[in-house]
Design a protein around this motif. Structure first.
Motif, PDB file in Angstrom:
ATOM      1  N   PHE A  66     -41.926  16.542  36.296  1.00  0.00           N
ATOM      2  CA  PHE A  66     -42.949  16.869  37.291  1.00  0.00           C
ATOM      3  C   PHE A  66     -43.531  15.667  37.542  1.00  0.00           C
ATOM      4  CE2 PHE A  66     -42.367  21.023  35.502  1.00  0.00           C
ATOM      5  CZ  PHE A  66     -42.673  21.699  36.385  1.00  0.00           C
ATOM      6  N   ALA A  67     -43.637  14.501  36.899  1.00  0.00           N
ATOM      7  CA  ALA A  67     -44.148  13.229  37.103  1.00  0.00           C
ATOM      8  C   ALA A  67     -43.098  12.548  38.083  1.00  0.00           C
ATOM      9  CB  ALA A  67     -44.353  12.256  35.938  1.00  0.00           C
ATOM     10  N   THR A  68     -42.033  12.671  38.324  1.00  0.00           N
ATOM     11  CA  THR A  68     -41.146  11.771  38.868  1.00  0.00           C
ATOM     12  C   THR A  68     -40.331  12.495  39.972  1.00  0.00           C
ATOM     13  OG1 THR A  68     -39.267  12.255  37.359  1.00  0.00           O
ATOM     14  CG2 THR A  68     -40.700  10.100  36.818  1.00  0.00           C
ATOM     15  N   GLY A  69     -40.420  14.070  40.301  1.00  0.00           N
ATOM     16  CA  GLY A  69     -40.165  14.787  41.307  1.00  0.00           C
ATOM     17  C   GLY A  69     -40.938  15.170  42.171  1.00  0.00           C
ATOM     18  N   PRO A  99     -31.597   4.120  46.736  1.00  0.00           N
ATOM     19  CA  PRO A  99     -31.249   4.273  45.463  1.00  0.00           C
ATOM     20  C   PRO A  99     -32.819   4.757  44.801  1.00  0.00           C
ATOM     21  CG  PRO A  99     -31.255   2.073  45.873  1.00  0.00           C
ATOM     22  CD  PRO A  99     -31.491   2.717  47.143  1.00  0.00           C
ATOM     23  N   PRO A 100     -32.823   5.457  43.602  1.00  0.00           N
ATOM     24  CA  PRO A 100     -34.202   5.629  42.897  1.00  0.00           C
ATOM     25  C   PRO A 100     -34.843   4.662  42.024  1.00  0.00           C
ATOM     26  CG  PRO A 100     -32.139   6.608  41.503  1.00  0.00           C
ATOM     27  CD  PRO A 100     -31.881   6.056  42.784  1.00  0.00           C
ATOM     28  N   ASP A 101     -36.042   4.264  41.938  1.00  0.00           N
ATOM     29  CA  ASP A 101     -36.630   3.407  41.348  1.00  0.00           C
ATOM     30  C   ASP A 101     -36.669   3.453  39.895  1.00  0.00           C
ATOM     31  OD1 ASP A 101     -38.546   1.673  40.430  1.00  0.00           O
ATOM     32  OD2 ASP A 101     -40.240   2.140  41.704  1.00  0.00           O
ATOM     33  N   ARG A 114     -39.733   3.555  32.651  1.00  0.00           N
ATOM     34  CA  ARG A 114     -41.241   3.826  32.223  1.00  0.00           C
ATOM     35  C   ARG A 114     -41.694   5.213  31.871  1.00  0.00           C
ATOM     36  NH1 ARG A 114     -41.767  -0.116  36.183  1.00  0.00           N
ATOM     37  NH2 ARG A 114     -42.871   1.551  37.664  1.00  0.00           N
ATOM     38  N   ALA A 115     -41.424   6.041  32.872  1.00  0.00           N
ATOM     39  CA  ALA A 115     -41.829   7.383  32.763  1.00  0.00           C
ATOM     40  C   ALA A 115     -40.763   7.971  31.388  1.00  0.00           C
ATOM     41  CB  ALA A 115     -41.607   8.218  33.974  1.00  0.00           C
ATOM     42  N   MET A 116     -39.746   7.770  31.445  1.00  0.00           N
ATOM     43  CA  MET A 116     -38.876   8.178  30.103  1.00  0.00           C
ATOM     44  C   MET A 116     -39.465   7.645  29.138  1.00  0.00           C
ATOM     45  SD  MET A 116     -34.974   7.815  31.747  1.00  0.00           S
ATOM     46  CE  MET A 116     -34.094   8.916  30.872  1.00  0.00           C
ATOM     47  N   THR A 117     -39.857   6.501  29.145  1.00  0.00           N
ATOM     48  CA  THR A 117     -40.276   5.876  27.681  1.00  0.00           C
ATOM     49  C   THR A 117     -41.706   6.622  27.205  1.00  0.00           C
ATOM     50  OG1 THR A 117     -39.469   3.819  28.266  1.00  0.00           O
ATOM     51  CG2 THR A 117     -41.025   3.726  26.464  1.00  0.00           C
ATOM     52  N   GLU A 118     -42.496   7.068  28.234  1.00  0.00           N
ATOM     53  CA  GLU A 118     -43.649   7.738  27.839  1.00  0.00           C
ATOM     54  C   GLU A 118     -43.301   9.095  27.240  1.00  0.00           C
ATOM     55  OE1 GLU A 118     -47.318   9.705  30.496  1.00  0.00           O
ATOM     56  OE2 GLU A 118     -46.228   8.111  31.356  1.00  0.00           O
TER      57      GLU A 118
END
Length: 165
Positions: A121-124, A139-141, A147-151
């Motif tokens: 939800f944070a990255t889509g 390409p994706p950032d 960073r989001a995965m790490t969270e």
């Protein structure tokens, strides 16, 4: 909407929040918010080449059930060909990734515990229609995704796999 886990929860076909995420349509059938963080389930629909990066969860296990099509699922040192009706378990702390190898595939991705669904939800972006998104402009950032995965307790350990054959 939070649903206590002591009450039944139901979504009919076609229901659930839908996102466009990295080239796929993800429809959430259950979220950690409405299962008291016990489970989340997404129905993923992607075209050939849709893949996750090689990653490792520290807070939850993940599993895949192929509804239609064929995936290559890398779990540890194994590469599993998962066709319609296949189930694959990816235990926490073990690196894994998937890649759609058929023209299109529909599969369930789900995990026990944790709030990893919040990453999507944070990255889509909300899907305006129940279709695959248009091709991306670039390409994706990757840094923002890492960073989001790490969270959410997920470590990216390698690039996404490519379709075989």
């Amino acid at each position: 909407m939070t649903i206590p886990t002591t009450r039944p929860y139901h979504l009919a076909a076609g229901e659930g929040p839908a996102l466009w995420h990295l080239g796929a349509l993800l429809t959430f059938k259950a979220t950690s918010d409405n299962t008291n963080e016990r489970l989340w389930v997404q129905e993923a629909y992607g075209a050939r080449g849709y893949a996750s990066p090689l990653h490792r969860h520290t807070r939850e296990d993940e599993a895949f059930y192929v509804l239609d099509g064929r995936l290559a699922v890398c779990v540890g040192d194994d590469v599993i060909t998962a066709e319609t009706g296949s189930f694959v378990w990816a235990p926490r702390d073990l690196a894994h990734a998937f890649c759609v190898e058929s023209d299109e595939a529909r599969f369930l991705a789900f995990s026990t515990g944790g709030r990893m669904d919040h990453f999507f939800f944070a990255t889509g972006e909300p899907a305006p229609s129940a279709t695959l998104p248009p091709p991306p402009d670039g390409p994706p950032d990757v840094e923002a995704l890492v960073r989001a995965m790490t969270e959410y307790g997920v470590e990216m350990v390698g690039p996404p796999p490519q379709p075989r054959g």
